[in-house]
Design a protein around this motif. Structure first.
Motif, PDB file in Angstrom:
ATOM      1  N   ALA A   1      -6.834  -2.144  97.422  1.00  0.00           N
ATOM      2  CA  ALA A   1      -7.679  -0.986  97.736  1.00  0.00           C
ATOM      3  C   ALA A   1      -8.665  -1.297  98.845  1.00  0.00           C
ATOM      4  O   ALA A   1      -8.831  -0.494  99.784  1.00  0.00           O
ATOM      5  CB  ALA A   1      -8.426  -0.541  96.484  1.00  0.00           C
ATOM      6  N   GLU A   2      -9.329  -2.446  98.768  1.00  0.00           N
ATOM      7  CA  GLU A   2     -10.325  -2.768  99.791  1.00  0.00           C
ATOM      8  C   GLU A   2      -9.678  -2.857 101.166  1.00  0.00           C
ATOM      9  O   GLU A   2     -10.203  -2.310 102.157  1.00  0.00           O
ATOM     10  CB  GLU A   2     -11.046  -4.080  99.462  1.00  0.00           C
ATOM     11  N   GLU A   3      -8.539  -3.506 101.254  1.00  0.00           N
ATOM     12  CA  GLU A   3      -7.858  -3.628 102.545  1.00  0.00           C
ATOM     13  C   GLU A   3      -7.438  -2.264 103.070  1.00  0.00           C
ATOM     14  O   GLU A   3      -7.566  -1.983 104.269  1.00  0.00           O
ATOM     15  CB  GLU A   3      -6.647  -4.559 102.403  1.00  0.00           C
ATOM     16  N   PHE A   4      -6.955  -1.405 102.190  1.00  0.00           N
ATOM     17  CA  PHE A   4      -6.509  -0.074 102.588  1.00  0.00           C
ATOM     18  C   PHE A   4      -7.678   0.768 103.100  1.00  0.00           C
ATOM     19  O   PHE A   4      -7.578   1.428 104.139  1.00  0.00           O
ATOM     20  CB  PHE A   4      -5.832   0.611 101.400  1.00  0.00           C
ATOM     21  N   ILE A   5      -8.773   0.741 102.384  1.00  0.00           N
ATOM     22  CA  ILE A   5      -9.957   1.511 102.772  1.00  0.00           C
ATOM     23  C   ILE A   5     -10.469   1.057 104.146  1.00  0.00           C
ATOM     24  O   ILE A   5     -10.736   1.880 105.030  1.00  0.00           O
ATOM     25  CB  ILE A   5     -11.060   1.379 101.705  1.00  0.00           C
ATOM     26  N   ARG A   6     -10.603  -0.236 104.322  1.00  0.00           N
ATOM     27  CA  ARG A   6     -11.122  -0.755 105.591  1.00  0.00           C
ATOM     28  C   ARG A   6     -10.150  -0.480 106.745  1.00  0.00           C
ATOM     29  O   ARG A   6     -10.579  -0.205 107.883  1.00  0.00           O
ATOM     30  CB  ARG A   6     -11.419  -2.251 105.468  1.00  0.00           C
ATOM     31  N   ALA A   7      -8.857  -0.534 106.474  1.00  0.00           N
ATOM     32  CA  ALA A   7      -7.860  -0.266 107.513  1.00  0.00           C
ATOM     33  C   ALA A   7      -7.901   1.183 107.988  1.00  0.00           C
ATOM     34  O   ALA A   7      -7.411   1.493 109.089  1.00  0.00           O
ATOM     35  CB  ALA A   7      -6.464  -0.601 107.001  1.00  0.00           C
ATOM     36  N   HIS A   8      -8.503   2.046 107.179  1.00  0.00           N
ATOM     37  CA  HIS A   8      -8.596   3.463 107.532  1.00  0.00           C
ATOM     38  C   HIS A   8     -10.000   3.863 107.993  1.00  0.00           C
ATOM     39  O   HIS A   8     -10.367   5.040 107.969  1.00  0.00           O
ATOM     40  CB  HIS A   8      -8.134   4.321 106.355  1.00  0.00           C
ATOM     41  N   GLY A   9     -10.786   2.869 108.397  1.00  0.00           N
ATOM     42  CA  GLY A   9     -12.050   3.153 109.059  1.00  0.00           C
ATOM     43  C   GLY A   9     -13.225   3.441 108.148  1.00  0.00           C
ATOM     44  O   GLY A   9     -14.257   3.941 108.608  1.00  0.00           O
TER      45      GLY A   9
ATOM     46  N   ASP B   1     -11.078   4.136  89.390  1.00  0.00           N
ATOM     47  CA  ASP B   1     -12.134   4.937  90.010  1.00  0.00           C
ATOM     48  C   ASP B   1     -12.422   4.316  91.370  1.00  0.00           C
ATOM     49  O   ASP B   1     -12.642   3.099  91.476  1.00  0.00           O
ATOM     50  CB  ASP B   1     -13.377   4.910  89.116  1.00  0.00           C
ATOM     51  N   CYS B   2     -12.406   5.151  92.420  1.00  0.00           N
ATOM     52  CA  CYS B   2     -12.488   4.645  93.790  1.00  0.00           C
ATOM     53  C   CYS B   2     -13.523   5.427  94.580  1.00  0.00           C
ATOM     54  O   CYS B   2     -13.654   6.650  94.407  1.00  0.00           O
ATOM     55  CB  CYS B   2     -11.113   4.775  94.453  1.00  0.00           C
ATOM     56  N   GLY B   3     -14.238   4.739  95.462  1.00  0.00           N
ATOM     57  CA  GLY B   3     -15.197   5.394  96.345  1.00  0.00           C
ATOM     58  C   GLY B   3     -15.071   4.880  97.765  1.00  0.00           C
ATOM     59  O   GLY B   3     -14.753   3.712  97.996  1.00  0.00           O
ATOM     60  N   THR B   4     -15.323   5.772  98.721  1.00  0.00           N
ATOM     61  CA  THR B   4     -15.343   5.381 100.130  1.00  0.00           C
ATOM     62  C   THR B   4     -16.638   5.861 100.769  1.00  0.00           C
ATOM     63  O   THR B   4     -17.268   6.817 100.305  1.00  0.00           O
ATOM     64  CB  THR B   4     -14.176   6.005 100.921  1.00  0.00           C
ATOM     65  N   PHE B   5     -17.015   5.199 101.850  1.00  0.00           N
ATOM     66  CA  PHE B   5     -18.143   5.641 102.669  1.00  0.00           C
ATOM     67  C   PHE B   5     -17.676   5.647 104.114  1.00  0.00           C
ATOM     68  O   PHE B   5     -17.247   4.623 104.642  1.00  0.00           O
ATOM     69  CB  PHE B   5     -19.351   4.730 102.499  1.00  0.00           C
ATOM     70  N   MET B   6     -17.764   6.828 104.732  1.00  0.00           N
ATOM     71  CA  MET B   6     -17.278   6.989 106.099  1.00  0.00           C
ATOM     72  C   MET B   6     -17.995   8.167 106.745  1.00  0.00           C
ATOM     73  O   MET B   6     -18.169   9.219 106.119  1.00  0.00           O
ATOM     74  CB  MET B   6     -15.758   7.238 106.053  1.00  0.00           C
ATOM     75  N   LYS B   7     -18.444   7.979 107.978  1.00  0.00           N
ATOM     76  CA  LYS B   7     -19.100   9.037 108.749  1.00  0.00           C
ATOM     77  C   LYS B   7     -20.307   9.618 108.019  1.00  0.00           C
ATOM     78  O   LYS B   7     -20.599  10.803 108.120  1.00  0.00           O
ATOM     79  CB  LYS B   7     -18.097  10.135 109.102  1.00  0.00           C
ATOM     80  N   GLY B   8     -20.999   8.741 107.271  1.00  0.00           N
ATOM     81  CA  GLY B   8     -22.251   9.141 106.638  1.00  0.00           C
ATOM     82  C   GLY B   8     -22.124   9.805 105.292  1.00  0.00           C
ATOM     83  O   GLY B   8     -23.145  10.201 104.702  1.00  0.00           O
TER      84      GLY B   8
END
Length: 258
Positions: A44-52, A95-102
């Motif tokens: 998951a971490e690698e996937f999230i970071r690979a998508h910005g 359970d997953c969370g992302t932070f992107m573009k604020g």
């Protein structure tokens, strides 16, 4: 304080929650007997970071991982571990969370590991349907209690326990904003739902008693009777026309067919 979002902000929240859905789908492809929850967290971490984006959970109030992975009697906030090896018949809340573009994305899905017992499959299906019934109430002019009551009534009609100590929440530039969104309550009560509110609705439903125990690791919550629990979560924008679901389960469910 409840922050109302503009249409532009809601689209940024949608972008995050679509990425969360894609991440959950990627994790779901790897869920099988013999896999550790630590390995799922790495994927998951690698996937999230690979998508910005960056994992929103990692470091949040000291949390040590990118996902919360809760197995069987764990309700929520299970910490991924190399010692936790999935086996046939387990169920796994991711359970997953992302932070992107604020802005933040936050959603969850419960997966079966291989074939699960029929009573466990029913728990999963009922919990997901309780999410849908709660979400249907997320329209301007209703109140938070309308969501809560819909979730509670459906889950309890099957004799399940509805967790009281944890709840859904507002979502925006921060992971947890007002209002809180309990999974139990009375219709017509609680904060008024207004156009532009974005909330996370997340039934946490136990096969047995509603009582839970907070483990000594400071994060993991499990059922007191150690019976299984299921957990699903949508991010939803409140509209006058009805709920605008920002999470996309079809991405996850399509991945599980392959």
């Amino acid at each position: 304080m409840i922050y109302l979002k503009t249409d532009e902000e809601i689209e940024l929240l949608r972008e995050n929650n679509i990425l969360v859905s894609k991440t959950l789908a990627e994790v779901g492809r790897h869920i099988r007997p013999g896999v550790t929850t630590k390995e799922l967290d790495r994927i998951a971490e690698e996937f999230i970071r690979a998508h910005g984006a960056v994992p929103a959970f990692l470091g949040y109030e000291g949390y040590p991982a990118s996902l919360c992975i809760s197995v069987n009697e764990q309700v929520v906030h299970g910490i991924p571990s190399s010692k936790c090896v999935l086996k046939e018949g387990d169920i796994v809340s991711v359970d997953c969370g992302t932070f992107m573009k604020g802005f933040v994305g936050d959603s969850a899905y419960t997966f079966a590991v291989g074939e699960v017992a029929e009573e466990v499959r029913q728990l999963m299906e009922v919990t997901k349907e309780a999410l849908y019934k709660g979400t249907a109430q997320a329209k301007a002019g209703n109140r938070v209690g309308d969501i809560s009551a819909a979730v509670q009534a459906y889950a309890e009609s099957f004799g399940y326990g509805v967790v009281r100590e944890l709840e859904g929440h507002g979502l925006g530039r921060k992971m947890h904003e007002d209002p809180g969104v309990p999974n139990y309550g009375a219709r017509g009560r609680g904060p008024l739902l207004k156009e532009g509110m974005v909330i996370c609705i997340e039934p946490m439903i136990n096969m047995g008693t509603k009582a839970v125990v907070f483990e000594q690791d400071g994060w993991t919550v499990r059922t007191r009777d150690r019976k299984p629990a299921a957990h699903y979560e949508f991010a939803v924008a409140v509209r006058k026309s009805g709920p605008d679901v920002l999470t996309d389960y079809s991405i996850i469910e399509e991945a599980l067919k392959n």
